[in-house]
Design an enzyme around this catalytic site. Structure first.
Site, PDB file in Angstrom:
ATOM      1  N   LYS A  11       9.648  -8.392  -2.481  1.00 43.18           N
ATOM      2  CA  LYS A  11       9.879  -7.350  -1.457  1.00 43.18           C
ATOM      3  C   LYS A  11      11.214  -6.653  -1.728  1.00 43.18           C
ATOM      4  O   LYS A  11      11.607  -6.516  -2.885  1.00 43.18           O
ATOM      5  CB  LYS A  11       9.776  -7.971  -0.056  1.00 43.18           C
ATOM      6  CG  LYS A  11       8.456  -8.748   0.118  1.00 43.18           C
ATOM      7  CD  LYS A  11       8.162  -9.139   1.531  1.00 43.18           C
ATOM      8  CE  LYS A  11       6.851  -9.914   1.579  1.00 43.18           C
ATOM      9  NZ  LYS A  11       6.446 -10.289   2.923  1.00 43.18           N
ATOM     10  N   HIS A  96      -0.393  -3.882   0.466  1.00 44.48           N
ATOM     11  CA  HIS A  96       0.259  -4.955   1.218  1.00 44.48           C
ATOM     12  C   HIS A  96       0.339  -4.546   2.693  1.00 44.48           C
ATOM     13  O   HIS A  96       0.499  -3.369   3.008  1.00 44.48           O
ATOM     14  CB  HIS A  96       1.668  -5.215   0.657  1.00 44.48           C
ATOM     15  CG  HIS A  96       2.289  -6.434   1.255  1.00 44.48           C
ATOM     16  ND1 HIS A  96       2.917  -6.413   2.471  1.00 44.48           N
ATOM     17  CD2 HIS A  96       2.356  -7.711   0.813  1.00 44.48           C
ATOM     18  CE1 HIS A  96       3.347  -7.642   2.751  1.00 44.48           C
ATOM     19  NE2 HIS A  96       3.018  -8.445   1.762  1.00 44.48           N
ATOM     20  N   GLU A  98       2.605  -4.651   4.766  1.00 46.27           N
ATOM     21  CA  GLU A  98       3.817  -3.891   5.126  1.00 46.27           C
ATOM     22  C   GLU A  98       3.663  -2.422   4.739  1.00 46.27           C
ATOM     23  O   GLU A  98       4.152  -1.534   5.435  1.00 46.27           O
ATOM     24  CB  GLU A  98       5.041  -4.550   4.459  1.00 46.27           C
ATOM     25  CG  GLU A  98       5.390  -5.865   5.156  1.00 46.27           C
ATOM     26  CD  GLU A  98       6.032  -6.920   4.288  1.00 46.27           C
ATOM     27  OE1 GLU A  98       6.563  -6.598   3.210  1.00 46.27           O
ATOM     28  OE2 GLU A  98       6.001  -8.104   4.691  1.00 46.27           O
ATOM     29  N   GLU A 170      -4.225 -12.039   3.091  1.00 48.71           N
ATOM     30  CA  GLU A 170      -2.955 -12.325   3.757  1.00 48.71           C
ATOM     31  C   GLU A 170      -3.062 -11.980   5.240  1.00 48.71           C
ATOM     32  O   GLU A 170      -2.872 -10.814   5.621  1.00 48.71           O
ATOM     33  CB  GLU A 170      -1.833 -11.486   3.135  1.00 48.71           C
ATOM     34  CG  GLU A 170      -1.620 -11.750   1.664  1.00 48.71           C
ATOM     35  CD  GLU A 170      -0.197 -11.371   1.243  1.00 48.71           C
ATOM     36  OE1 GLU A 170       0.526 -12.260   0.804  1.00 48.71           O
ATOM     37  OE2 GLU A 170       0.172 -10.201   1.390  1.00 48.71           O
ATOM     38  N   GLY A 176       5.633 -14.031   6.668  1.00 46.83           N
ATOM     39  CA  GLY A 176       7.044 -14.089   7.032  1.00 46.83           C
ATOM     40  C   GLY A 176       7.311 -14.720   8.389  1.00 46.83           C
ATOM     41  O   GLY A 176       8.417 -14.639   8.910  1.00 46.83           O
ATOM     42  N   SER A 215       3.270 -17.195   4.406  1.00 50.50           N
ATOM     43  CA  SER A 215       4.075 -18.405   4.633  1.00 50.50           C
ATOM     44  C   SER A 215       3.626 -19.599   3.783  1.00 50.50           C
ATOM     45  O   SER A 215       3.654 -20.739   4.244  1.00 50.50           O
ATOM     46  CB  SER A 215       4.104 -18.775   6.121  1.00 50.50           C
ATOM     47  OG  SER A 215       4.711 -17.734   6.872  1.00 50.50           O
TER      48      SER A 215
HETATM   49  P1  PGA Z   1       5.585 -14.730   2.981  1.00 51.38           P
HETATM   50  O1  PGA Z   1       5.059 -13.310   2.457  1.00 51.38           O
HETATM   51  O2  PGA Z   1       5.227 -15.760   1.945  1.00 51.38           O
HETATM   52  O3  PGA Z   1       7.078 -14.550   3.134  1.00 51.38           O
HETATM   53  O4  PGA Z   1       4.911 -14.984   4.276  1.00 51.38           O
HETATM   54  C1  PGA Z   1       3.829 -13.199   1.798  1.00 51.38           C
HETATM   55  C2  PGA Z   1       3.573 -11.764   1.433  1.00 51.38           C
HETATM   56  O5  PGA Z   1       3.935 -10.873   2.199  1.00 51.38           O
HETATM   57  O6  PGA Z   1       3.011 -11.472   0.346  1.00 51.38           O
END
Ligand code: PGA
Length: 255
Positions: A11, A96, A98, A170, A176, A215
């Site tokens: 990220k 993703h 995000e 995901e 996160g 996570s």
């Molecule tokens: P994370 O993120 O392992 O920090 O939960 C995973 C991702 O966004 O690909």
């Protein structure tokens, strides 16, 4: 037999110094793990440096995003698939959550990027996932189907998946947050994705690698990767620590 794959999504983290330090620690830690594909996806500004740093190892490098236009051309601030390839990337993350939530990427844009990446010669990693309220209202499969069908509707999308493209499931509520889908919750969605791939084209379901993300840590990777349809992980926070990321890669080998 699908080869396990673990990718780290850094990220918008790191610096020149921390990227070098992380790779210097990671290289010896994963040197013996020949049975798993490993990639790191740094911020675009560090890709060239990281490609250089991983040389002599089996660690591949990926981008976190790409432009939906092949270019070259007047697309200020964007990075093309050709540029990622030119820098030495093998992979690119597409869609993703995000990008979808914070930068307005919809299913059609994500699908277009996915096809473009594959046609340019990159291996796209397509992220799919439902929000917490979607899970709570029983809409998980409908959301995953909608996101996946946008890609399956394009001939180039099916071609990419039949070739070497990767899917990452995901759940947005697990990214996160420290909340992880249980191995069974993740397995159920992975199996659903595989069935939908299979229904779209015979044989497609068996070959596509489907990673779990959200996570994943060194202490829960093993139980997730042990599930039949989970072929590895897309790792955010834990990919920023070389020893944690290496331990997760080892869990994928032991699958
Ligand atoms: P994370 O993120 O392992 O920090 O939960 C995973 C991702 O966004 O690909």
């Amino acid at each position: 037999m699908r080869r396990p794959f673990v990718a780290g999504n850094w990220k918008m983290n790191g610096s020149k110094a921390s990227a070098d330090a992380l790779i210097a620690e990671l290289k010896p830690a994963v040197a013996s793990l020949a049975a798993v594909d490993i990639a790191v996806c740094p911020s675009a500004v560090y890709i060239a440096q990281v490609v250089n740093a991983v040389s002599g190892s089996a660690i591949a490098v990926g981008g976190q995003n790409l432009c939906d236009q092949a270019g070259p051309g007047a697309f200020t601030g964007e990075i093309s698939a050709a540029m990622l390839l030119d820098l030495g990337c093998r992979y690119v993350i597409v869609g993703h959550s995000e990008r979808r939530a914070l930068y307005g990427e919809d299913d059609a844009l994500v699908a277009a990027k996915f096809v473009l990446a594959h046609e340019a010669g990159l291996v796209p990693i397509l992220c799919l996932g439902e929000l917490l309220e979607e899970r709570q209202s029983g809409a998980t499969e409908a959301v995953i189907a909608r996101q996946l069908d946008a890609v399956l509707a394009l001939p180039g999308g099916v071609r990419a998946l039949a070739d070497n493209a990767v899917i990452a499931y995901e759940p947005v509520w697990a990214i996160g947050t420290g909340l992880t889908a249980s191995p069974q919750q993740a397995q159920d969605v992975h199996a659903f994705i595989r069935q939908r791939l299979q229904a779209s084209q015979a044989g497609l379901g068996e070959g596509v690698r489907i990673l779990y993300g959200g996570s994943v840590k060194a202490d829960n990777a093993g139980e997730l990767f042990a599930m039949t349809d989970i072929d590895g992980g897309l790792i955010g926070g834990a990919s920023l620590q070389a020893n944690d990321f290496a331990a997760i890669c080892l869990s994928a080998v032991e699958k």
